[in-house]
Design a protein around this motif. Structure first.
Motif, PDB file in Angstrom:
ATOM      1  N   PHE A 187       0.835  -1.211   0.000  1.00  0.00           N
ATOM      2  CA  PHE A 187       0.000   0.000   0.000  1.00  0.00           C
ATOM      3  C   PHE A 187       0.862   1.250   0.000  1.00  0.00           C
ATOM      4  N   VAL A 188       1.895   1.273   0.837  1.00  0.00           N
ATOM      5  CA  VAL A 188       2.773   2.446   0.896  1.00  0.00           C
ATOM      6  C   VAL A 188       3.462   2.670  -0.446  1.00  0.00           C
ATOM      7  N   ARG A 189       3.911   1.595  -1.100  1.00  0.00           N
ATOM      8  CA  ARG A 189       4.569   1.741  -2.404  1.00  0.00           C
ATOM      9  C   ARG A 189       3.611   2.251  -3.481  1.00  0.00           C
ATOM     10  N   LEU A 190       2.316   2.023  -3.297  1.00  0.00           N
ATOM     11  CA  LEU A 190       1.327   2.475  -4.280  1.00  0.00           C
ATOM     12  C   LEU A 190       0.904   3.927  -4.083  1.00  0.00           C
ATOM     13  N   LEU A 191       1.234   4.527  -2.957  1.00  0.00           N
ATOM     14  CA  LEU A 191       0.775   5.887  -2.672  1.00  0.00           C
ATOM     15  C   LEU A 191       1.135   6.881  -3.777  1.00  0.00           C
ATOM     16  N   PRO A 192       2.365   6.868  -4.323  1.00  0.00           N
ATOM     17  CA  PRO A 192       2.654   7.825  -5.410  1.00  0.00           C
ATOM     18  C   PRO A 192       1.776   7.603  -6.640  1.00  0.00           C
ATOM     19  N   ALA A 193       1.404   6.338  -6.902  1.00  0.00           N
ATOM     20  CA  ALA A 193       0.547   6.060  -8.061  1.00  0.00           C
ATOM     21  C   ALA A 193      -0.845   6.633  -7.861  1.00  0.00           C
ATOM     22  N   PHE A 194      -1.336   6.630  -6.625  1.00  0.00           N
ATOM     23  CA  PHE A 194      -2.647   7.234  -6.371  1.00  0.00           C
ATOM     24  C   PHE A 194      -2.615   8.704  -6.761  1.00  0.00           C
ATOM     25  N   ALA A 195      -1.555   9.397  -6.356  1.00  0.00           N
ATOM     26  CA  ALA A 195      -1.447  10.823  -6.658  1.00  0.00           C
ATOM     27  C   ALA A 195      -1.328  11.056  -8.159  1.00  0.00           C
ATOM     28  N   THR A 196      -0.557  10.204  -8.833  1.00  0.00           N
ATOM     29  CA  THR A 196      -0.379  10.351 -10.280  1.00  0.00           C
ATOM     30  C   THR A 196      -1.706  10.222 -11.012  1.00  0.00           C
ATOM     31  N   LYS A 197      -2.551   9.317 -10.548  1.00  0.00           N
ATOM     32  CA  LYS A 197      -3.868   9.097 -11.164  1.00  0.00           C
ATOM     33  C   LYS A 197      -4.939  10.033 -10.600  1.00  0.00           C
ATOM     34  N   ARG A 198      -4.499  10.966  -9.765  1.00  0.00           N
ATOM     35  CA  ARG A 198      -5.398  11.965  -9.176  1.00  0.00           C
ATOM     36  C   ARG A 198      -6.491  11.333  -8.312  1.00  0.00           C
ATOM     37  N   VAL A 199      -6.132  10.276  -7.648  1.00  0.00           N
ATOM     38  CA  VAL A 199      -7.024   9.697  -6.638  1.00  0.00           C
ATOM     39  C   VAL A 199      -6.536  10.229  -5.300  1.00  0.00           C
TER      40      VAL A 199
END
Length: 224
Positions: A187-199
């Motif tokens: 989950f922590v490693r996915l946090l930047p991807a959430f921001a990139t996808k504007r979630v």
């Protein structure tokens, strides 16, 4: 004393769940995993449970829990072969109702993370029902579904495969603490991807999980 305390518990915690509009950065997340006597959520029992809080993008294992649970029945050899927990290991362990106050405190006001977390939530729901305790699940975030959504070309959705794609080292696989820790690190490693996808809000993550769950069910129904 424990029974009187449990009677007053709303098992998902006494603090309200985070709202859908809560920014991801402000949500308290708790990774959770259960080891069980089997995979039948209508019959099997929990033998181990662990939580790993995630605060401000970091794991806080010191504030989590890792408990053996006496299921009140023999543990099948095939299940012991997976998680390594034998009847002798849980003989002196508390039964599930005795750990509810501690578990409720661990989940208080949080969103719950896990790999195929629906299974763990169903097992807790069964245990709560057997103990005649009212339980409302907190918001659930499945790292399997989040991996499918945010990792490009992610066709292998096993915990080990997603962890490898993200550079997460899985330790103590098929233990409650090991799997909860792995889910938290994914989950922590996915946090930047959430921001990139504007979630940016909890509601967005929950919507992504629902969408991916529907897509996965369609694929399975089509025989893909």
């Amino acid at each position: 004393m424990i029974s009187r305390l449990i009677d007053r518990l709303r098992f998902s915690g006494t603090s309200p769940d985070p709202s859908l509009e809560t920014p991801i950065a402000d949500v308290q997340f708790v990774a959770l995993d259960c080891e069980t006597t089997g995979l039948d959520t209508g019959r099997d029992r929990i033998v181990s449970i662990a939580t790993v809080p995630v605060r401000a993008g970091r794991l806080d294992e010191a504030m989590g829990l890792d408990r053996l649970v006496n299921p009140g029945c023999p543990i099948p050899a095939r299940s012991s072969g997976v998680h390594g927990i034998l009847d002798a290991h849980v003989a002196a362990a508390p039964e599930f109702p005795a750990i509810l106050p501690e578990l409720a405190a661990s989940l208080e006001g949080a969103a719950m993370i896990g790999h195929e977390i629906g299974f763990d939530a169903a097992m807790i729901r069964r245990e709560a029902k057997l103990a005649r305790i009212y339980w409302v699940a907190p918001p659930l975030l499945d790292t399997m579904l989040l991996g499918a959504a945010f990792i490009p070309h992610c066709s292998d959705l096993r915990l080990e495969a997603i962890a490898e794609r993200l550079g997460v080292v899985v330790r103590d696989r098929h233990t409650a603490l090991g799997d909860a820790r792995a889910a938290a690190e994914i989950f922590v490693r996915l946090l930047p991807a959430f921001a990139t996808k504007r979630v940016r809000h909890l509601g967005g993550l929950l919507a992504v999980c629902r969408e991916q769950d529907r897509a996965l069910r369609r694929r399975l129904g089509s025989g893909w």
